[in-house]
Write an enzyme that holds these catalytic residues in place. Sequence first.
Site, PDB file in Angstrom:
ATOM      1  N   SER A  68      -4.878  -0.462   6.789  1.00 60.07           N
ATOM      2  CA  SER A  68      -5.036  -1.225   8.042  1.00 60.07           C
ATOM      3  C   SER A  68      -3.681  -1.651   8.612  1.00 60.07           C
ATOM      4  O   SER A  68      -2.925  -0.775   9.007  1.00 60.07           O
ATOM      5  CB  SER A  68      -6.053  -2.357   7.948  1.00 60.07           C
ATOM      6  OG  SER A  68      -7.359  -1.783   7.784  1.00 60.07           O
ATOM      7  N   HIS A  73       4.340 -11.679  15.475  1.00 56.62           N
ATOM      8  CA  HIS A  73       4.886 -12.026  16.784  1.00 56.62           C
ATOM      9  C   HIS A  73       5.629 -13.341  16.600  1.00 56.62           C
ATOM     10  O   HIS A  73       5.057 -14.289  16.052  1.00 56.62           O
ATOM     11  CB  HIS A  73       3.769 -12.171  17.813  1.00 56.62           C
ATOM     12  CG  HIS A  73       2.843 -11.002  17.826  1.00 56.62           C
ATOM     13  ND1 HIS A  73       3.185  -9.788  18.375  1.00 56.62           N
ATOM     14  CD2 HIS A  73       1.600 -10.828  17.306  1.00 56.62           C
ATOM     15  CE1 HIS A  73       2.187  -8.926  18.200  1.00 56.62           C
ATOM     16  NE2 HIS A  73       1.215  -9.537  17.552  1.00 56.62           N
ATOM     17  N   CYS A  88      -7.914  -3.252   3.726  1.00 55.67           N
ATOM     18  CA  CYS A  88      -9.172  -2.880   3.075  1.00 55.67           C
ATOM     19  C   CYS A  88      -8.880  -2.428   1.650  1.00 55.67           C
ATOM     20  O   CYS A  88      -7.720  -2.379   1.222  1.00 55.67           O
ATOM     21  CB  CYS A  88      -9.898  -1.808   3.884  1.00 55.67           C
ATOM     22  SG  CYS A  88      -8.935  -0.327   4.166  1.00 55.67           S
TER      23      CYS A  88
END
EC number: 4.1.1.50
Lengths: 127, 127
Positions: A68, A73, A88
């Site tokens: 994944s 940010h 996952c």
Amino acid sequence: MSKQGDALGRHVLADLHDAPSEVLGDPVAIENALLRAAHAAGATPLFSRFHHFGPGQGVTGVLLLQESHISIHTWPEHGFAALDAFMCGGCRPRDAVEIVVSALGARRVELREERRGEGVLDLLRHF
Amino acid sequence: MSKQGDALGRHVLADLHDAPSEVLGDPVAIENALLRAAHAAGATPLFSRFHHFGPGQGVTGVLLLQESHISIHTWPEHGFAALDAFMCGGCRPRDAVEIVVSALGARRVELREERRGEGVLDLLRHF
């Protein structure tokens, strides 16, 4: 089967506060931290991209994983970073978050963990 | 000031169920959907990367935005996609999610919205 086994993945959202602005504005340091974090979590990086908005400004970036992603940010002007680690399989997203928190020197962290794809594997077991 | 104004951004996590496997395994259709979603949300794409794990397999991808990101990971074999739209400023992440849900033909959606960087702007107002 454990509850954890019923979801496809775990998504940890971490809000990092009170981090030094120098690190939050350094795309190379941030990319290195996320790569180390992926390895610590047992994940396999596929691709990375980090964008720096300019001197004194934030960084936005992502590490796509076989399992994944990790994204970040940063807002150096607020000493703040929004990090998320979605993985996952048997990976350990909280271990990834711990590495980044330490690398960025955040003094306060708010963590939330969401289970993604809950029940999807469960349904399959009925067929 | 509204509660919404106190956070740096909104992060919408959407679990999409019961979508056709053909679309979930099509990286071009998915990238186009995310680009349309970004525009619908009032966001500005910076960079995109979509990885296809192979015929009949899933797609993992991200659209980095001026205002944060949209990411997606699909499992065609489960008719499932994990989508997240994180946007700061005045963007509308739920509008982005709506576009992707429609483009992927998901028949059931679980939505969660998290506020990121809560209180950061508030603190600044005290100085």
